[in-house]
Design an enzyme around this catalytic site. Structure first.
Site, PDB file in Angstrom:
ATOM      1  N   ASP A 188       0.592  -1.636   0.467  1.00 25.29           N
ATOM      2  CA  ASP A 188      -0.001   0.240   0.221  1.00 25.29           C
ATOM      3  C   ASP A 188       0.866   0.904   0.183  1.00 25.29           C
ATOM      4  O   ASP A 188       1.427   2.021   1.289  1.00 25.29           O
ATOM      5  CB  ASP A 188      -0.939   0.347   1.011  1.00 25.29           C
ATOM      6  CG  ASP A 188      -1.650   1.480   0.845  1.00 25.29           C
ATOM      7  OD1 ASP A 188      -1.895   2.174   0.626  1.00 25.29           O
ATOM      8  OD2 ASP A 188      -3.091   1.231   1.901  1.00 25.29           O
ATOM      9  N   ASP A 389      -1.355   5.010  -6.844  1.00 24.33           N
ATOM     10  CA  ASP A 389      -1.632   4.409  -5.730  1.00 24.33           C
ATOM     11  C   ASP A 389      -1.365   2.976  -6.255  1.00 24.33           C
ATOM     12  O   ASP A 389      -2.286   2.924  -7.302  1.00 24.33           O
ATOM     13  CB  ASP A 389      -3.081   4.706  -5.605  1.00 24.33           C
ATOM     14  CG  ASP A 389      -3.740   4.132  -3.941  1.00 24.33           C
ATOM     15  OD1 ASP A 389      -3.322   3.258  -2.963  1.00 24.33           O
ATOM     16  OD2 ASP A 389      -5.352   3.958  -3.881  1.00 24.33           O
TER      17      ASP A 389
END
Length: 505
Positions: A188, A389
């Protein structure tokens, strides 16, 4: 093999190199027309012929399409619910439907937008940086080893295969730490606090997992931070009080998900030659949200002080990269540290934008335009720089820019294939039943410093155009992981640059 990582100066080397490449790229950008980059295999037009079978999941794991960068500190990664996952995890639960996947992805995108929405006038979003833990099942995950076992007596014959970095004392016996437990964690880039589920972890509130639960009482290198420790004070908005002089953390997410427990440290082993002593992480005793049993937690790679990247800065210089495979039938990789000089010249380099108004978590770049079959569509900068992302699946564009991209793509596909009904947020879909190969328009991302052409797997997702619109033209672009597939994305945080290398996995 010799590596720049072994010189303990990867950030300096990479920063100088990327700065030079960036300077050369930008010096001619104002007067030169934009040309879509093509490899020698692309031909001379604005289309490519793609075998539909190359976009579909295979029944077996095919390993690496491209040899990983073996002269770097790297580890393999794979995607959720694919044949490259371990048999136990891939069969643990059925993969979600496309509609459910896209619904969860929208929650993720909404959450990232909310954290950045103070740039568009939402004063309620100025709270701590956090990241939704909603699992999307099109996410990259790695296996790491957490903790160690310290046996009372160990024979030398039992030490075969023990990681050299996971030993203390230098001798055989009570000073030798044996491997801990394997933990599967989601990568992440938009969160800061790494965490895994820890015993005791009743279900619920914890979620079932296929990995053995990490039990800190079985680890000879575990320590909980005291409430007066510097690490606990550094938690800031993630601090959650004190229990028996043990620092407590909690990360709450806008969608109602959360994780909480004891802020701790232990030995983290990344591969047979690389480990992180005193790795700081959240030892979660309670989490709430849509978690997948394939994962034990999250490996945070964001820009905050708690992340893996910040914790290993003295060794790897806050430089890392990853390459997501085109489908879950293949394996990609995560790399810590700078690439070799030999491979550095193949990156398209663009500045990393750091905005003091945004959480330090985010890595952002300026997306100037998107080209579709040679037609350029400018992306307005009203929403600020685009967020990279690794956990948002579908790239989000300002509505006006998305409408233009969609129109250009539909025009390029017109008359060749049957339209199909929309799927969730994807409204440009096709019926490819019976089609063995598709003539697909080339799509490329235009940055300051160069142009990056997308792989076919970054253009179509479940037979639909893999882009969607934000709710507002002022919201920033989110560059999702589908568009990043097969491209090594290099983050040189200290050097202030991002690199893209095509056909890397």
């Amino acid at each position: 093999m010799h590596s720049w990582l072994n010189q303990k100066k990867p950030a300096i080397v990479m920063a100088h190199f990327l700065a030079l490449v960036l300077l050369l790229a930008l010096s001619g950008s104002s007067s030169s027309p934009v040309v879509v980059a093509r490899g020698s295999d692309h031909g001379g037009d604005e289309y490519m012929i793609v075998a539909m079978s190359s976009l579909k999941l295979k029944s077996a794991c095919l390993g690496h399409r491209v040899t990983p960068p073996l002269n770097s500190t790297w580890m393999p990664l794979d995607l959720m619910d694919g044949p490259c996952s371990s048999p136990s995890s891939s069969s643990a639960a059925a993969a979600p439907s496309v509609d459910e996947l896209l619904r969860r992805d929208q929650l993720r995108a909404d959450e990232v937008q909310k954290r950045l929405s103070h740039n568009v006038g939402d004063d309620e979003a100025n709270g701590p940086a956090s990241s939704t833990v909603t699992q999307v099942n099109h996410l990259a995950k790695i296996k790491v080893e957490l903790g160690s076992r310290k046996p009372a007596k160990t024979k030398a014959s039992q030490l075969v295969g023990i990681h050299p970095a996971a030993t203390v004392g230098g001798g055989v016996g009570t000073g030798t730490l044996l491997p801990g437990v394997i933990q599967t964690v989601v990568l992440d880039t938009a969160s800061d606090v790494p965490w895994v589920q820890c015993v005791p972890c009743p279900i619920p509130p914890c979620h079932p997992q296929t990995d053995t639960f990490y039990d800190p009482t079985n680890s000879g290198s575990y320590a909980a931070f005291s409430c007066s420790s510097a690490a606990c004070r550094q938690l800031g908005p993630y601090a959650n009080g004190c229990i028996n002089n043990q620092c407590q953390y909690r990360v709450a997410y806008p969608d109602g998900s959360s994780t909480s427990g004891t802020y701790s440290s232990d030995l983290l082993t990344l591969n047979p030659t690389t480990s992180v002593s005193n790795f700081q992480f959240g030892c979660s005793h309670a989490d709430q949200g849509n978690f997948d049993s394939q994962t034990a937690g999250v490996m945070a790679l964001g820009g905050g002080p708690e992340s893996l990247i910040s914790q290993t800065a003295s060794t790897f210089g806050r430089t890392f990269s990853y390459c997501l495979p085109p489908t879950a039938s293949y394996v990609g990789y995560l790399v810590l540290g700078a690439p070799s000089v030999a491979s550095s010249s193949s990156y398209v380099v663009t500045p990393m934008i750091r905005d003091n108004r945004s959480p330090a978590t985010f890595y952002r770049v300026l997306l100037r335009a998107i080209t579709v079959a040679g037609r350029r569509i400018d992306v307005p900068a009203a929403g600020g720089a685009a967020v990279l992302d690794s956990r948002t699946v579908i790239t989000r564009l300002p509505p006006a820019a998305y409408a233009a991209v969609r129109a250009a793509f539909r025009s390029a596909m017109m008359g060749m294939y049957r339209p199909a009904p929309p799927k969730g947020s994807l409204d440009t879909c096709y019926d490819f039943r019976g089609v063995r190969s598709v003539k697909l328009p080339r799509v490329a991302l235009v940055f300051d410093g160069g142009v990056v052409e997308l792989d076919p797997s970054g253009i179509l997702f479940n037979d639909c155009l893999a882009f969607a619109a934000n709710r507002d033209d002022r919201m920033p672009v989110i560059l999702g992981n589908v568009q990043q597939q097969t491209i090594e994305v290099l983050y040189d945080v200290d050097g202030g640059a991002v690199g893209f290398r095509r056909n890397a996995c």
